[in-house]
Enzyme design. Structure first.
Site, PDB file in Angstrom:
ATOM      1  CE1 TYR A 190      -3.009  -3.068   0.377  1.00 49.07           C
ATOM      2  CE2 TYR A 190      -3.165  -2.659   2.733  1.00 49.07           C
ATOM      3  CZ  TYR A 190      -3.491  -3.412   1.619  1.00 49.07           C
ATOM      4  OH  TYR A 190      -4.306  -4.507   1.766  1.00 49.07           O
ATOM      5  CG  HIS A 220      -0.542  -8.709   0.142  1.00 54.35           C
ATOM      6  ND1 HIS A 220      -0.170  -7.380   0.090  1.00 54.35           N
ATOM      7  CD2 HIS A 220      -1.874  -8.724  -0.127  1.00 54.35           C
ATOM      8  CE1 HIS A 220      -1.231  -6.636  -0.187  1.00 54.35           C
ATOM      9  NE2 HIS A 220      -2.267  -7.434  -0.337  1.00 54.35           N
TER      10      HIS A 220
END
Length: 329
Positions: free
Chosen positions: A55, A140
């Site tokens: 992010y 992830h």
């Protein structure tokens, strides 16, 4: 990393704050706005915070860590992710990140689910967050990396869990089929499923949710608004769905769902927020919130009492799978 010889449950609250917006997802925000968002979430009782190196190539972790600084570490649950190492790229100066975040491309991501990659990623995350431990670590988006993620990646996380460095481990992605494989074939505690168990689509009921119940693995649900399609009372003409422009037939279906919601005095985003918690495999819902106003709105939506008639009418209209609203069966 500090070590704890016990292995307690992470005790996930039913509502958590997702911090992709802190990494300037789609549009820029500020350090002050991120801090105000955490302040508002904390005041509203939110005690689960999820982030990732992906992010904003580390920006979200830095902002979240700064916003949480000074708060008692034992009073909140913190999760981050591994699988993408962040590598400096001075040649990216003046260019925009190409993965949806409004940041300069002076840092790039490198896939790495090896033991060394997992350990290095976590160490770097701890440094950015300014903490000595996180509670949960997810692999992830291992979509194209099953072989490595399910072996060396999971093994590294199991090692960390067994040492008491982290309390729970898992995988996070937007594909329920591969998450089901993690549940059935590896020793994970949690999975984070984005976009595949929502008011608009319940594909995770075919594989992930029954497997999680059978194996005692908790499911955290993200992407409850399906990239924004369900985030307003009526989807706009340029609505996004699954990170792309929403097809007309999907927009039409969302509007039909909104018709039913409004007939019973509730809104589309309220029902979308409440929906995942109806399934017994779901232990927490993450909402990606950008400012204090969105926090207030998200917390209020999560507390909405949805009339039973909403679910039965959606089922009768063929807009919701019957099994989705009858977990006791």
């Amino acid at each position: 990393m500090t070590q704890d010889t016990t292995r307690p449950s992470p005790g996930l609250p039913t509502l958590g704050l997702g911090t992709a917006p802190f990494g300037n997802l789609y549009t820029a925000t500020t350090d002050e706005e991120a801090a105000a968002t955490v302040d508002a979430a904390w005041a509203a009782g939110v005690r689960y915070f999820d982030t990732a190196p992906h992010y904003g190539v580390g920006l979200a972790e830095r902002r979240l860590g700064a916003a949480l600084a000074g708060r008692p570490r034992d009073e909140y649950v913190l999760s981050t992710k591994v699988g993408r190492l962040l590598v400096p790229d001075p040649g990216g100066a003046g260019r925009q990140d190409d993965q949806g975040f409004a940041v300069e491309a002076t840092t790039v991501r490198r896939w790495d689910f090896s033991r060394d990659g997992v350990l290095r990623s976590l160490e770097q995350s701890l440094e950015r967050l300014g903490v000595d431990r996180v509670d949960v670590v997810y692999l992830h988006d291992p979509d194209a990396h099953w072989a490595e993620a399910s072996t060396t990646g999971v093994a590294a996380l199991v090692e960390l869990r067994d040492q008491g460095v982290v309390r729970a481990i898992g995988a996070g992605m937007n594909r329920s089929a591969m998450l089901t494989r993690f549940v059935r074939e590896t020793d994970v505690d949690l999975v984070l499923c984005a976009g595949r168990y929502t008011l608009l689509e319940q594909g995770a009921e075919d594989d992930l949710l029954p497997a999680a119940l059978e194996r005692g693995v908790g499911v955290v649900v993200g992407g409850v608004y399906n990239s924004g399609l369900l985030s307003t009372r009526r989807p706009p003409a340029d609505a996004q769905y699954d990170y792309a422009a929403a097809p007309p037939e999907v927009v039409a279906r969302a509007n039909r769902i909104a018709d039913v919601c409004e007939a019973h005095g509730v809104t589309l985003p309220e029902v979308a927020t409440v929906f995942p918690q109806r399934h017994p495999a779901v232990v927490s819902t993450l909402l990606g919130l950008r400012d204090p106003g969105q926090v207030a709105e998200g917390v209020a939506r999560a507390a909405t009492v949805v009339p039973d008639a909403v679910w039965t009418d959606l089922e009768a209209a063929g807009l919701l799978r019957r099994t989705a609203t009858t977990p006791e069966s």
